[in-house]
Structure formats: C-alpha cells, structure tokens
Design an enzyme around this catalytic site. Structure first.
Site, mmCIF file in Angstrom:
data_model
loop_
_atom_site.group_PDB
_atom_site.id
_atom_site.type_symbol
_atom_site.label_atom_id
_atom_site.label_comp_id
_atom_site.label_asym_id
_atom_site.label_seq_id
_atom_site.Cartn_x
_atom_site.Cartn_y
_atom_site.Cartn_z
ATOM 1 N N ASP A 29 0.811 -1.222 0.000
ATOM 2 C CA ASP A 29 0.000 0.000 0.000
ATOM 3 C C ASP A 29 0.841 1.266 0.000
ATOM 4 O O ASP A 29 0.442 2.293 0.538
ATOM 5 C CB ASP A 29 -0.972 0.002 1.206
ATOM 6 C CG ASP A 29 -1.783 -1.281 1.236
ATOM 7 O OD1 ASP A 29 -2.277 -1.659 0.167
ATOM 8 O OD2 ASP A 29 -1.880 -1.910 2.302
ATOM 9 N N LYS A 79 2.133 1.976 -5.211
ATOM 10 C CA LYS A 79 2.818 1.467 -6.413
ATOM 11 C C LYS A 79 1.998 1.719 -7.668
ATOM 12 O O LYS A 79 2.544 1.987 -8.724
ATOM 13 C CB LYS A 79 3.081 -0.040 -6.271
ATOM 14 C CG LYS A 79 4.089 -0.386 -5.199
ATOM 15 C CD LYS A 79 4.291 -1.886 -5.091
ATOM 16 C CE LYS A 79 3.125 -2.615 -4.470
ATOM 17 N NZ LYS A 79 2.881 -2.341 -3.063
ATOM 18 N N GLY A 131 -4.026 -4.949 -3.944
ATOM 19 C CA GLY A 131 -4.991 -3.923 -4.334
ATOM 20 C C GLY A 131 -4.251 -2.653 -4.687
ATOM 21 O O GLY A 131 -3.511 -2.114 -3.873
ATOM 22 N N HIS A 132 -4.398 -2.222 -5.924
ATOM 23 C CA HIS A 132 -3.762 -0.977 -6.356
ATOM 24 C C HIS A 132 -4.842 0.042 -6.639
ATOM 25 O O HIS A 132 -5.776 -0.242 -7.373
ATOM 26 C CB HIS A 132 -2.966 -1.192 -7.649
ATOM 27 C CG HIS A 132 -1.705 -1.961 -7.453
ATOM 28 N ND1 HIS A 132 -0.985 -2.496 -8.490
ATOM 29 C CD2 HIS A 132 -1.032 -2.267 -6.340
ATOM 30 C CE1 HIS A 132 0.086 -3.108 -8.012
ATOM 31 N NE2 HIS A 132 0.078 -2.983 -6.707
ATOM 32 N N GLN A 187 2.230 -6.195 -3.254
ATOM 33 C CA GLN A 187 2.634 -6.233 -1.841
ATOM 34 C C GLN A 187 3.961 -5.506 -1.611
ATOM 35 O O GLN A 187 4.557 -4.986 -2.543
ATOM 36 C CB GLN A 187 2.758 -7.673 -1.306
ATOM 37 C CG GLN A 187 1.426 -8.286 -0.952
ATOM 38 C CD GLN A 187 0.850 -9.066 -2.088
ATOM 39 O OE1 GLN A 187 1.552 -9.747 -2.782
ATOM 40 N NE2 GLN A 187 -0.435 -8.965 -2.267
HETATM 41 P P1 IMP Z 1 -2.470 -13.099 2.267
HETATM 42 O O1 IMP Z 1 -1.564 -12.571 1.205
HETATM 43 O O2 IMP Z 1 -3.933 -12.860 1.962
HETATM 44 O O3 IMP Z 1 -2.184 -14.520 2.618
HETATM 45 O O4 IMP Z 1 -2.200 -12.249 3.589
HETATM 46 C C1 IMP Z 1 -0.946 -12.323 4.270
HETATM 47 C C2 IMP Z 1 -0.562 -10.979 4.847
HETATM 48 O O5 IMP Z 1 -0.237 -10.078 3.794
HETATM 49 C C3 IMP Z 1 -1.672 -10.279 5.645
HETATM 50 O O6 IMP Z 1 -1.055 -9.545 6.679
HETATM 51 C C4 IMP Z 1 -2.287 -9.333 4.634
HETATM 52 O O7 IMP Z 1 -2.927 -8.253 5.244
HETATM 53 C C5 IMP Z 1 -1.050 -8.908 3.871
HETATM 54 N N1 IMP Z 1 -1.336 -8.474 2.500
HETATM 55 C C6 IMP Z 1 -1.559 -9.252 1.421
HETATM 56 N N2 IMP Z 1 -1.747 -8.503 0.328
HETATM 57 C C7 IMP Z 1 -1.622 -7.218 0.699
HETATM 58 C C8 IMP Z 1 -1.673 -5.951 -0.012
HETATM 59 O O8 IMP Z 1 -1.855 -5.877 -1.227
HETATM 60 N N3 IMP Z 1 -1.492 -4.846 0.750
HETATM 61 C C9 IMP Z 1 -1.239 -4.901 2.077
HETATM 62 N N4 IMP Z 1 -1.173 -6.040 2.774
HETATM 63 C C10 IMP Z 1 -1.358 -7.200 2.088
HETATM 64 MG MG MG Z 2 -2.665 -2.184 -1.772
#
Ligand code: IMP
Ligand code: MG
Length: 440
Positions: free
Chosen positions: A13, A16, A40-41, A223
C-alpha cells in the site's frame, strides 16, 4: 532495452499503482509477476478512481500490452469481474494477456484460507481471505491447476476430479467442512474458460521477444518487501512464489535476471500495515494515529483503509531501519516517496533510525517474532512544515522542512528520491529526475 521493476519498500500500500501508471508511458509492456487478488492498487486518473487487484496498472494506456505473468495466481471470477468493470468504464482490455503458466485460485482455496486462519488461533496471519495463500501452497505442493489446464477441457476435468477428491478429504478431515461438488465446479470453471480464452497466451515467449526487440518492460510488484516470504517479517508475510521482491520479477515473468536494470522502490512517507505481525514504529492511539490514518493535512480521500478488505490500516512513523534493509534487498536505484502531504499537519515528524532490544542498540530487525515485537524504535525528530503542499509541483517550492525530511530519507535509504507524491491525483507529483534518462 532493460526491464524496470517497481516494488513496495514497506508492507504494501505504498502507492505502487500510481508510480506504475506514471512510468508506464515509457514502456510497451507492463506486467504483474507475483501474488494474486490479495493485492490492491488504487489508480486515480482522468477517468476516475479504480481499484485494481489483478490487472496491471498500465491498462489505462491503450497502446501498451499488459501481462499477468506466470508468477501470479488468478481467481478467474475476480479477474473476469475486473475486466468487466474496466470495459464498462470504457477502458480497453484488448491488449491484456494472461499467462498459461499462471496457477488458479480454486473454490477450496478461499474456503481453506478462512478455515485455516480460524484454526491457527494465536498463530493467525490476518490474511486477506482471498485464497491466495492456499493457492501458492498448492503450487509449491504440486497440486495446483494452471490456466493451461483450464484451456484443455479434458485435462481440466481430470485434474479437477482428482484434486477435488484430495481436497474434499482435507475439507472434511482437517476442517470438518462439507465436501464440494465436482459437477458444480466443472460447470462454473468451464464458463470461465470460454471467457478467458481470448486473453490466454504464452506470455513468457511474448515478453522474451519484446525484450529481444529492445522494448522497455515494466514489472509491477505486488505487496511490499516486508511481506515477502523469505525476506519479510516471517511468518506474518504473504505466500507468493516467486518472491514479491525485485528479484522475483525475472522469475515471475520468464526473463533472466540480467534483463532487470532499474529498480524503483516505492516508500510511503510514513509506515502502514494491515494484518498481524510486528510493526516497531506503530502508533497505537492518540491524535498522531488519527492524523496519519485519516490523512489529516493532506488531500481529501487519502485515509488509510485497505483497498482489498476495507480494514483500517495500522499506522506509524517512517521506519528507516526497515527502509534501508528493503532498499538493499531489492537493489533500489530510485525512490518514489508517496503521500508526503499526509504529514503536513504535524508540528514535528519522527524517523526511526535504530531499535533498542534489551538495552542494546541494533540496526536490524531481530529475526524471531518475539524479539521483533520487543524492538523499541529510536527516533530522530525533524521539524514539520505545517503548510499545504498538495499544489506543489517543483522540489524548490516545497517548504525547507519538507526538503530536509526528503534528504534525510535519501541518506537513510541510500538512493535518490526521484518522485514525490503530494496528493492522490495523477498530476499531484513532483518529479526531480526522470529515471528513463531526462533530467527535470
Ligand atoms: P495473504 O496474502 O492474503 O495470505 O495475507 C498475508 C498478509 O499479507 C496479511 O497480513 C495481509 O494483510 C497482507 N497483505 C496481502 N496482500 C496485501 C496488499 O496488497 N497490501 C497490504 N497487505 C497485504
Ligand atoms: Mg494495496
């Protein structure tokens, strides 16, 4: 010509999407190389505000090819919804390509993501619940179903049947859940197959050929580096294989590492995190927390809530220890510093320069969760600027205190800050050096 990777230097977040949107004008191919729709972008441009989860943020430039690479896991329903949303809003997806080697998120992945989090109890990760983690788990465990399988009806029916037999035993035996129905999934995914078919391609060859022709390729990280499986704050990380760090860009798109020549590290001017895990500079309550979370002092609409889950993000001061670590880890050659405007209301601003663990000063984050959670930040305090900067477009027009803050971040990170965002709109940015050559 080389490939350039845009990565997140924190826990995701960082903004990017807008940095990719900015640089994509110089590139003919824009590609995602890892993760799934857990990402999420947010992109804001003249067509409005868009939340993208799978489609690369380069999709708004009609003459570019956007690639969802082999390193991504795809939830077909979510991808089709995103393609539908873009088409409805007049954004062409005619030049979108999907890798035949990408793995798919299947219905059991979403179910297991949530059931497994509940079962972990105190060890819960705080996942996005999108099924992304379990899909990568199956990729590594060699139980994954790839897009190429979906394109071949016979192969898909065979794989689905036998994988589902296995998964139904897991659902019942491990989680006490009802089995899933083979015919229902077959029918559902057969429909997706026909809708996705026009986009599916041998993207590895496509990208390799573009590289050989000397075209510029932009690899869009998802990420942040601190969520990386190997280098992040394990186990509170995401499960992407290949890595979400820059080196993963080569593997996740099918290029050799020598193709990557530049790495843009995107850093927010402070720190945020969603989900569990250590965050040494976190501010747990009080007015500073409120101001950072709600974006007080900056442009409207910059509050810190997740694009994918809507969860309130944890907020804190810029962590220089972690920033230097991720800059080195990724080989960052250029920094994009985002959301500087969100700091405009503060009298003074803190930067973490080291930690204290058991009365000892340390310059790296301890490896175990227990020690990392005990790390106390040692701060440097810099004066705030207390002026609206959302209209500034040249470095020289920023208040002296803001420039001082940027210089300090450059020193800590060890790479030049070439772009600064001062608001969510595309034009609300200060570009001090164009990474593609021209000085500004
Ligand atoms: P997962 O990727 O859904 O398995 O989540 C694992 C960890 O990564 C958690 O703490 C999520 O909140 C974090 N996470 C996954 N994708 C994002 C993203 O795009 N932005 C921020 N945190 C993320
Ligand atoms: Mg994001």
């Amino acid at each position: 010509m080389p490939a350039v990777v845009v990565i997140g230097g924190q826990w995701g977040d960082e903004g990017k999407g807008r940095v990719v949107d900015f640089h994509s004008r110089y590139c003919s191919v824009i590609a995602r190389y890892s993760a799934g729709n857990n990402a999420g972008h947010t992109v804001i441009n003249e067509r409005g505000k868009f939340a993208l989860h799978l489609v690369p943020a380069g999709i708004f430039a009609a003459d570019k090819t956007c690639v969802i690479g082999n390193g991504v896991v795809i939830d077909p329903e979510k991808l089709l919804t995103e393609i539908g949303m873009l088409s409805e809003r007049g954004v062409s997806t005619a030049k979108l390509l999907i890798s035949q080697h990408a793995h798919m998120i299947m219905p059991w992945h979403r179910i297991i993501d949530k059931a497994d989090e509940a079962m972990r109890g105190a060890l819960a990760i705080g996942t996005t619940g999108t099924g992304t983690g379990p899909a990568f788990h199956d990729k590594v465990g060699r139980l994954g179903i790839r897009v190429a399988d979906l394109m071949d009806a016979e192969s898909f029916a065979y794989k689905l049947k036998h994988t589902l037999e296995y998964k139904n035993r897991v659902l019942a035996g491990m989680y006490g859940l009802d089995p899933l129905n083979y015919e229902d999934i077959l029918e559902e995914y057969t429909e997706y197959a026909e809708k996705l078919r026009p986009f599916v391609a041998d993207t590895m060859s496509f990208v390799q050929e573009a590289d050989a022709r000397g075209e510029m390729i932009l690899l869009e990280g998802a990420q942040g580096s601190l969520l990386d499986l190997d280098s992040g704050t394990y186990p509170y990380v995401t499960s992407s294989v290949p890595a979400s760090v820059a080196a993963g860009g080569a593997i996740g798109i099918g290029l050799g590492p020598t193709a990557i020549e530049r790495v843009v590290g995107v850093y927010k001017a402070y720190q945020t995190r969603v989900g569990n895990g250590c965050m040494p500079t976190e501010i747990l309550d009080g007015p500073d927390m409120e101001m950072l979370r709600e974006g007080v002092g900056g442009a409207a609409g910059t509050a810190e809530y997740g694009t994918t889950t809507g969860r309130a993000r944890r907020v804190g001061w810029f962590d220089g220890v972690l920033a230097r670590y991720t800059a080195r880890l990724n080989g960052v050659t250029s920094v994009a510093l985002t959301r500087l405007d969100s700091l405009s209301a503060f009298d003074s601003i803190k930067i973490c320069v080291a930690y204290e663990v058991d009365d000892k000063r340390v310059a790296t984050l301890p490896a175990t969760t227990r020690d990392a959670e005990r790390a106390r930040p040692i701060y440097e305090e810099l004066p705030g600027w207390k002026k609206d900067v959302t209209g500034v477009r040249a470095l020289g027009d920023l208040p002296t205190e803001a420039r001082q803050y940027i210089r300090r971040i450059e020193q800590i990170v060890g790479a030049p800050v070439d772009m600064i965002s001062v608001g969510p709109e595309r034009h609300q940015a200060i570009v001090t050096r164009d990474i593609f050559g021209a000085s500004i």
